[in-house]
Write a protein that holds these residues in place. Structure first.
Motif, PDB file in Angstrom:
ATOM      1  N   MET A   1      98.909  20.533 -19.707  1.00  0.00           N
ATOM      2  CA  MET A   1     100.140  19.747 -19.694  1.00  0.00           C
ATOM      3  C   MET A   1     100.990  20.105 -20.910  1.00  0.00           C
ATOM      4  N   ARG A   2     102.263  19.717 -20.864  1.00  0.00           N
ATOM      5  CA  ARG A   2     103.166  19.958 -21.985  1.00  0.00           C
ATOM      6  C   ARG A   2     103.316  18.688 -22.821  1.00  0.00           C
ATOM      7  N   ARG A  22     104.353  22.270 -26.825  1.00  0.00           N
ATOM      8  CA  ARG A  22     103.112  23.021 -26.674  1.00  0.00           C
ATOM      9  C   ARG A  22     102.442  22.707 -25.338  1.00  0.00           C
ATOM     10  N   GLU A  23     101.635  23.651 -24.894  1.00  0.00           N
ATOM     11  CA  GLU A  23     100.700  23.407 -23.796  1.00  0.00           C
ATOM     12  C   GLU A  23      99.402  22.882 -24.398  1.00  0.00           C
ATOM     13  N   THR A  24      98.875  21.806 -23.828  1.00  0.00           N
ATOM     14  CA  THR A  24      97.661  21.201 -24.369  1.00  0.00           C
ATOM     15  C   THR A  24      96.825  20.621 -23.233  1.00  0.00           C
ATOM     16  N   ARG A  26      94.996  17.926 -20.882  1.00  0.00           N
ATOM     17  CA  ARG A  26      95.270  16.552 -20.459  1.00  0.00           C
ATOM     18  C   ARG A  26      94.198  15.638 -21.034  1.00  0.00           C
TER      19      ARG A  26
END
Length: 331
Positions: A1-2, A22-24, A26
């Motif tokens: 998720m962003r 960032r993408e990280t 969930r």
């Protein structure tokens, strides 16, 4: 998720340098928590204070942490007995596509009363701020003249309407002709002043509030507040909710001292934090929902599309881009 992270503390007015998308992973809710798919997130002026390292009335954000704020969305996983997947709730979350909420602090929303964005505005923290700030700090009385700065924002627009319901004459300051027209034509303000096109605030107040000012609900500070202080009646009440005119100042300029102007009218000036009323949020929610459902209180949201545009939505607060509540549509 962003998700948006706090990249650096700004000097003066914030820029995009303070934000990092960032993408990280969930998150997973723990006992008592809810995982919510965020539909809308809130951006609010008070967040500027959280960007400072020093003391503020809200805890500072730590550089490198995900940004925090009000959200409304759908429960996708629940570890709290009061909520099930598929329900819609609002609470304190993060600038992200999915957010974990404390189930004890979350509140259910009723889409039959208003759309989801309203639960970040008139039916959320700004509405509660207006409700308690006006009725319990400013204590309006029938026949009072109430002046509201930042009147076309989420808090100010609700303050003015509640004041009207209490039999007051209401005057609002806002920054465009569109906003002042909304205040008078749609919300029932008795008068509105465009501070961008008005050279003499005191003269404008003399026209709009010829009998002086009994209540001032201050969201702005600066020259507008200076002018209102010169018009206060005996036993006037001033509720200090925000000072957005100074939020980006690195040092607040010292001008003519205004406190002597409070002596003759014996005016009361009181700051307010809506968190002080947390045990009674349900009371405010019920009354505000009833007013909104009946059409007694109107509201408006400015919706910025896309999580990627959340910083732009926040920065727009300081240039007056929004009418009513500024929110970001995530899903």
């Amino acid at each position: 998720m962003r998700a948006w992270y706090f990249a650096e503390r700004p000097d003066g007015e914030p820029t995009m340098d303070s934000f990092d998308l960032r993408e990280t992973e969930r998150p997973t809710p723990q006992n008592g928590e809810l995982l919510v798919r965020v539909h809308y997130l809130s951006v609010d002026p008070y967040m500027r204070g959280r960007m400072r390292a020093g003391e503020s009335y809200a805890e500072p954000w730590a550089v490198g942490d995900v940004l925090q704020g009000g959200v409304v969305g759908e429960v996708v996983a629940s570890e709290h007995d009061a909520y099930e997947a598929g329900e819609f709730v609002t609470g304190r979350g993060t600038w992200a596509e999915y957010s974990v909420l404390d189930g004890d602090d979350a509140m259910a929303v009723n889409p039959d009363v208003a759309g989801l964005p309203a639960y970040l505005g008139v039916l959320g923290m700004p509405g509660r701020t207006a409700y308690f700030g006006l009725l319990e700090v400013a204590e309006p009385r029938p026949g009072d003249t109430v002046v509201v700065s930042g009147a076309a924002g989420a808090v100010g627009s609700t303050v003015g309407q509640i004041a009207s319901l209490n039999g007051c004459r209401v005057v609002g300051f806002a920054g465009t002709d569109e906003k002042t027209a909304w205040l008078t034509d749609d919300l029932g303000f008795d008068a509105a002043i465009n501070y961008e096109t008005t050279d003499d605030y005191r003269a404008a107040l003399d026209d709009a509030a010829p009998d002086g000012v009994d209540v001032y609900f201050d969201n702005v500070g600066g020259p507008i507040t200076d002018a209102v202080f010169t018009t206060l009646n005996v036993d006037a009440r001033v509720a200090v909710c925000g000072q957005i005119a100074h939020y980006n100042d690195e040092s607040v300029p010292t001008g003519p001292r205004k406190l002597p102007q409070l002596i003759a009218p014996r005016a009361k000036v009181e700051g307010l934090l809506v968190s002080d009323y947390a045990t009674r949020f349900g009371v405010a929610r019920d009354r505000l929902e009833a007013w909104v459902a009946a059409g007694t209180i109107d509201h408006r949201e400015t919706v910025v599309e896309g999580l990627e545009n959340a910083p732009d939505a926040f920065l727009g607060l300081f240039s007056g881009d929004n009418i009513g509540k500024q929110v970001v549509r995530v899903e």
